[in-house]
Design a protein around this motif. Structure first.
Motif, PDB file in Angstrom:
ATOM      1  N   SER A 155      -2.482   3.161  -1.519  1.00  0.00           N
ATOM      2  CA  SER A 155      -2.447   2.856  -2.795  1.00  0.00           C
ATOM      3  C   SER A 155      -2.334   1.188  -2.737  1.00  0.00           C
ATOM      4  O   SER A 155      -2.022   0.523  -3.960  1.00  0.00           O
ATOM      5  CB  SER A 155      -1.359   3.250  -3.464  1.00  0.00           C
ATOM      6  OG  SER A 155      -0.137   3.369  -2.911  1.00  0.00           O
ATOM      7  N   ALA A 156      -2.475   0.651  -1.875  1.00  0.00           N
ATOM      8  CA  ALA A 156      -2.076  -0.917  -1.636  1.00  0.00           C
ATOM      9  C   ALA A 156      -3.023  -1.711  -2.531  1.00  0.00           C
ATOM     10  O   ALA A 156      -2.464  -2.743  -3.335  1.00  0.00           O
ATOM     11  CB  ALA A 156      -2.165  -1.286  -0.428  1.00  0.00           C
ATOM     12  N   ARG A 157      -4.136  -1.538  -2.742  1.00  0.00           N
ATOM     13  CA  ARG A 157      -5.057  -2.381  -3.628  1.00  0.00           C
ATOM     14  C   ARG A 157      -4.688  -2.038  -4.742  1.00  0.00           C
ATOM     15  O   ARG A 157      -4.721  -3.151  -5.665  1.00  0.00           O
ATOM     16  CB  ARG A 157      -6.429  -2.105  -3.228  1.00  0.00           C
ATOM     17  CG  ARG A 157      -7.089  -2.505  -1.624  1.00  0.00           C
ATOM     18  CD  ARG A 157      -8.087  -2.247  -1.458  1.00  0.00           C
ATOM     19  NE  ARG A 157      -9.401  -3.108  -2.266  1.00  0.00           N
ATOM     20  CZ  ARG A 157      -9.544  -4.381  -2.057  1.00  0.00           C
ATOM     21  NH1 ARG A 157      -9.129  -5.053  -0.848  1.00  0.00           N
ATOM     22  NH2 ARG A 157     -10.443  -5.105  -2.687  1.00  0.00           N
ATOM     23  N   GLU A 189      -4.748   9.731  -8.104  1.00  0.00           N
ATOM     24  CA  GLU A 189      -4.887   8.534  -8.146  1.00  0.00           C
ATOM     25  C   GLU A 189      -4.946   7.761  -6.646  1.00  0.00           C
ATOM     26  O   GLU A 189      -5.897   7.079  -6.526  1.00  0.00           O
ATOM     27  CB  GLU A 189      -3.892   7.410  -8.692  1.00  0.00           C
ATOM     28  CG  GLU A 189      -3.425   7.862 -10.061  1.00  0.00           C
ATOM     29  CD  GLU A 189      -2.151   6.991 -10.574  1.00  0.00           C
ATOM     30  OE1 GLU A 189      -1.255   6.540  -9.580  1.00  0.00           O
ATOM     31  OE2 GLU A 189      -1.921   6.767 -11.745  1.00  0.00           O
ATOM     32  N   ALA A 190      -4.404   8.479  -5.693  1.00  0.00           N
ATOM     33  CA  ALA A 190      -4.763   8.167  -4.504  1.00  0.00           C
ATOM     34  C   ALA A 190      -5.922   8.616  -3.831  1.00  0.00           C
ATOM     35  O   ALA A 190      -6.541   7.828  -2.973  1.00  0.00           O
ATOM     36  CB  ALA A 190      -3.468   8.439  -3.280  1.00  0.00           C
ATOM     37  N   LEU A 191      -6.638   9.619  -4.287  1.00  0.00           N
ATOM     38  CA  LEU A 191      -7.640  10.020  -3.706  1.00  0.00           C
ATOM     39  C   LEU A 191      -8.857   9.230  -4.388  1.00  0.00           C
ATOM     40  O   LEU A 191      -9.923   9.155  -3.559  1.00  0.00           O
ATOM     41  CB  LEU A 191      -7.920  11.663  -4.243  1.00  0.00           C
ATOM     42  CG  LEU A 191      -7.249  12.599  -3.582  1.00  0.00           C
ATOM     43  CD1 LEU A 191      -7.186  14.201  -4.410  1.00  0.00           C
ATOM     44  CD2 LEU A 191      -7.750  12.638  -2.393  1.00  0.00           C
ATOM     45  N   LYS A 192      -8.593   8.611  -5.580  1.00  0.00           N
ATOM     46  CA  LYS A 192      -9.504   7.784  -6.021  1.00  0.00           C
ATOM     47  C   LYS A 192      -9.521   6.507  -5.365  1.00  0.00           C
ATOM     48  O   LYS A 192     -10.638   5.601  -5.252  1.00  0.00           O
ATOM     49  CB  LYS A 192      -9.139   7.682  -7.676  1.00  0.00           C
ATOM     50  CG  LYS A 192      -9.739   8.649  -8.609  1.00  0.00           C
ATOM     51  CD  LYS A 192      -9.288   8.244 -10.035  1.00  0.00           C
ATOM     52  CE  LYS A 192      -9.460   9.460 -10.759  1.00  0.00           C
ATOM     53  NZ  LYS A 192      -9.186   9.184 -12.055  1.00  0.00           N
ATOM     54  N   GLU A 193      -8.516   6.006  -4.933  1.00  0.00           N
ATOM     55  CA  GLU A 193      -8.315   4.815  -4.150  1.00  0.00           C
ATOM     56  C   GLU A 193      -8.598   4.944  -2.891  1.00  0.00           C
ATOM     57  O   GLU A 193      -9.091   3.950  -2.045  1.00  0.00           O
ATOM     58  CB  GLU A 193      -6.715   4.333  -4.146  1.00  0.00           C
ATOM     59  CG  GLU A 193      -6.384   3.979  -5.444  1.00  0.00           C
ATOM     60  CD  GLU A 193      -4.806   4.000  -5.675  1.00  0.00           C
ATOM     61  OE1 GLU A 193      -4.037   4.421  -4.828  1.00  0.00           O
ATOM     62  OE2 GLU A 193      -4.408   3.999  -6.871  1.00  0.00           O
ATOM     63  N   ARG A 194      -8.667   6.268  -2.392  1.00  0.00           N
ATOM     64  CA  ARG A 194      -9.296   6.479  -1.011  1.00  0.00           C
ATOM     65  C   ARG A 194     -10.632   6.136  -0.891  1.00  0.00           C
ATOM     66  O   ARG A 194     -11.154   5.552   0.257  1.00  0.00           O
ATOM     67  CB  ARG A 194      -9.022   7.919  -0.863  1.00  0.00           C
ATOM     68  CG  ARG A 194      -9.468   8.456   0.715  1.00  0.00           C
ATOM     69  CD  ARG A 194      -9.558   9.985   0.915  1.00  0.00           C
ATOM     70  NE  ARG A 194     -10.428  10.568  -0.095  1.00  0.00           N
ATOM     71  CZ  ARG A 194     -10.173  11.889  -0.208  1.00  0.00           C
ATOM     72  NH1 ARG A 194      -9.434  12.691   0.732  1.00  0.00           N
ATOM     73  NH2 ARG A 194     -11.251  12.769  -1.101  1.00  0.00           N
ATOM     74  N   GLU A 195     -11.457   6.457  -1.811  1.00  0.00           N
ATOM     75  CA  GLU A 195     -12.841   6.180  -2.058  1.00  0.00           C
ATOM     76  C   GLU A 195     -13.106   4.806  -1.959  1.00  0.00           C
ATOM     77  O   GLU A 195     -14.143   4.250  -1.398  1.00  0.00           O
ATOM     78  CB  GLU A 195     -13.412   6.654  -3.395  1.00  0.00           C
ATOM     79  CG  GLU A 195     -15.060   6.564  -3.550  1.00  0.00           C
ATOM     80  CD  GLU A 195     -15.477   5.219  -4.261  1.00  0.00           C
ATOM     81  OE1 GLU A 195     -16.539   4.735  -3.699  1.00  0.00           O
ATOM     82  OE2 GLU A 195     -14.679   4.654  -4.674  1.00  0.00           O
ATOM     83  N   GLU A 196     -12.053   3.926  -2.605  1.00  0.00           N
ATOM     84  CA  GLU A 196     -12.402   2.363  -2.732  1.00  0.00           C
ATOM     85  C   GLU A 196     -12.290   1.988  -1.132  1.00  0.00           C
ATOM     86  O   GLU A 196     -13.317   1.090  -0.807  1.00  0.00           O
ATOM     87  CB  GLU A 196     -11.443   1.721  -3.384  1.00  0.00           C
ATOM     88  CG  GLU A 196     -11.617   0.218  -3.520  1.00  0.00           C
ATOM     89  CD  GLU A 196     -10.657  -0.718  -4.462  1.00  0.00           C
ATOM     90  OE1 GLU A 196     -10.574  -1.564  -4.659  1.00  0.00           O
ATOM     91  OE2 GLU A 196      -9.794   0.244  -5.181  1.00  0.00           O
ATOM     92  N   GLY A 225       4.894  18.643  -6.380  1.00  0.00           N
ATOM     93  CA  GLY A 225       4.554  18.334  -7.695  1.00  0.00           C
ATOM     94  C   GLY A 225       3.909  17.018  -8.185  1.00  0.00           C
ATOM     95  O   GLY A 225       3.847  16.654  -9.342  1.00  0.00           O
ATOM     96  N   HIS A 226       3.697  16.193  -7.013  1.00  0.00           N
ATOM     97  CA  HIS A 226       3.190  14.814  -7.593  1.00  0.00           C
ATOM     98  C   HIS A 226       1.661  14.688  -7.573  1.00  0.00           C
ATOM     99  O   HIS A 226       0.905  14.142  -7.064  1.00  0.00           O
ATOM    100  CB  HIS A 226       3.509  13.873  -6.106  1.00  0.00           C
ATOM    101  CG  HIS A 226       5.177  13.826  -6.017  1.00  0.00           C
ATOM    102  ND1 HIS A 226       6.088  13.472  -6.994  1.00  0.00           N
ATOM    103  CD2 HIS A 226       5.625  14.124  -4.846  1.00  0.00           C
ATOM    104  CE1 HIS A 226       7.203  13.516  -6.164  1.00  0.00           C
ATOM    105  NE2 HIS A 226       7.048  13.953  -5.017  1.00  0.00           N
ATOM    106  N   LEU A 265      -9.111  17.699  -7.273  1.00  0.00           N
ATOM    107  CA  LEU A 265      -8.438  16.324  -7.961  1.00  0.00           C
ATOM    108  C   LEU A 265      -9.538  15.203  -7.420  1.00  0.00           C
ATOM    109  O   LEU A 265      -9.291  14.409  -7.870  1.00  0.00           O
ATOM    110  CB  LEU A 265      -7.053  16.456  -7.267  1.00  0.00           C
ATOM    111  CG  LEU A 265      -5.868  17.152  -7.943  1.00  0.00           C
ATOM    112  CD1 LEU A 265      -4.698  17.204  -7.152  1.00  0.00           C
ATOM    113  CD2 LEU A 265      -5.871  17.021  -9.467  1.00  0.00           C
ATOM    114  N   ALA A 266     -10.119  15.442  -6.192  1.00  0.00           N
ATOM    115  CA  ALA A 266     -10.883  14.331  -5.922  1.00  0.00           C
ATOM    116  C   ALA A 266     -12.169  14.213  -6.580  1.00  0.00           C
ATOM    117  O   ALA A 266     -12.823  12.946  -6.665  1.00  0.00           O
ATOM    118  CB  ALA A 266     -11.168  14.427  -4.406  1.00  0.00           C
TER     119      ALA A 266
END
Length: 369
Positions: free
Chosen positions: A357-359, A74-81, A67-68, A120-121
């Motif tokens: 999610s580090a950045r 958010e992590a999928l957006k950060e993956r693109e970065e 359920g997260h 979601l991505a």
């Protein structure tokens, strides 16, 4: 961020403890805000947990089951970065889930999850999620065990060369003005902005405790109370002499976990990970039991059997799972990999977090200094 002293702007002096992916990203984000940043590490940068991961920059498809949704999105957006800033250190990989009669999750459940992951991505999707017949899987993976195989699904995600990525991040930190001190163990912190490193006591405007698995330990050594603590989970991987055309994801009938088998080169794959409670007083090594566990899962799914002679290296790291101090962690596989930020006067504690999610975490911490 700067402070006004008299008629002059004075850069805040920031100390960051821990030069893993989170600490380095935090230090860079603070430096880009105009701060004077010093980054300390007890050993070499990226030598511990950050170099012992599954080498994936992913949204965490398995977290959907828990359920997260927000964390995954958010992590999928950060993956693109990551893909955009380090194309030489990342590649898109298709992950195949073979499904057997005893698999804990069937094709409908897994395909629904893969479609949700893709949705979601959004515009950051790396490729379509797909259904596959038994014959399609055996054609793609001739070594896959055909007995009781029902078919499967596949989805796309991002994998990385973690050594090249670490070089990128350290170069970015130093070009942003961060001063790095390796082999400089911080043994004591205060909430007033001072710390003890080796035999010296240094004063800063802010101290950021981003020591990963050791974040709680350094607080205890310093007699500083916190609302959060860390559960330590050892994750081990095997680097194997093995050839696979694409990544495979295995379901474990006994505990419902999933284990990744990811090509690293034409003749090497990375198999993992385990999830074992770990005491920081113990060596961080892959145990015989973990090796047997991973090889048994692999050999249940592929033929001929892979033995210990195929192991070229083992990787073991301790992941910090953040939790409220009185919370009980019932199931490590279901624990969130989200992070927690705690501000205590001039001390900022960072608990948990992960590569992808580090950045984002770095910018988030820099916004509260």
């Amino acid at each position: 961020m700067n402070e006004v002293e008299g008629d002059q702007l004075v850069a805040k002096r920031i100390a960051v403890v821990g030069a893993g992916v989170n600490g380095t990203s935090i230090a860079t984000a603070c430096a880009k805000r105009g701060c004077e940043v010093v980054l300390f590490d007890a050993g070499s940068p990226f030598a511990e947990t950050s170099s012992k991961s599954s080498r994936m920059l992913h949204g965490g498809i398995r977290y959907l089951e828990q359920g997260h949704i927000k964390l995954v999105r958010e992590a999928l957006k950060e993956r693109e970065e990551w893909q955009r800033i380090a194309p030489d250190a990342t590649r898109v990989e298709r992950f195949f889930f073979p499904i057997y009669n005893d698999s804990p999750r069937g094709r409908t459940t897994l395909f629904a999850g893969a479609l949700l992951y893709q949705w979601l991505a959004g515009r950051y999707s790396l490729g379509r999620s797909q259904l596959h017949s038994k014959n399609e899987l055996l054609e793609a993976f001739p070594t896959l065990s055909p007995e009781n195989l029902k078919g499967g699904i596949s989805y796309c995600d991002l994998v990385m060369d973690d050594q090249v990525m670490a070089e990128h991040l350290l170069a970015e930190a130093q070009s942003s003005g961060v001063t790095l001190h390796s082999h400089s163990r911080v043994s004591h912190l205060t909430t007033e902005g001072s710390l003890r490193v080796n035999d010296d006591t240094l004063q800063f405007d802010r101290v950021i405790n981003a020591a990963g698995p050791w974040a709680s330990e350094i607080l205890m050594e310093s007699n500083i109370a916190s609302k959060f603590t860390i559960s330590h989970v050892r994750g081990s991987h095997l680097l194997l002499d093995l050839t696979l055309p694409h990544a495979l994801v295995f379901q474990v009938p006994d505990d419902g976990r999933i284990v990744f088998c990811i090509p690293q080169s034409k003749s090497k794959v990375l198999l993992g990970t385990t999830e074992c409670a770990h005491d920081l007083k113990d060596p961080i090594n892959c145990t015989d039991a973990e090796t047997d566990y991973l090889l048994a899962i692999l050999n249940k799914h592929i033929q001929p059997a892979v033995s210990r002679e195929h192991i070229t290296a083992t990787l073991s790291g301790v992941r910090p799972i953040a939790k409220a101090r009185n919370a009980q962690l019932q199931n490590m596989s279901r624990a969130s990999r989200d992070s927690e930020i705690e501000v205590v006067n001039s001390l900022i504690n960072v608990f948990g977090g992960k590569w992808t999610s580090a950045r984002h975490l770095g910018r988030k911490v820099a916004s509260v200094i």
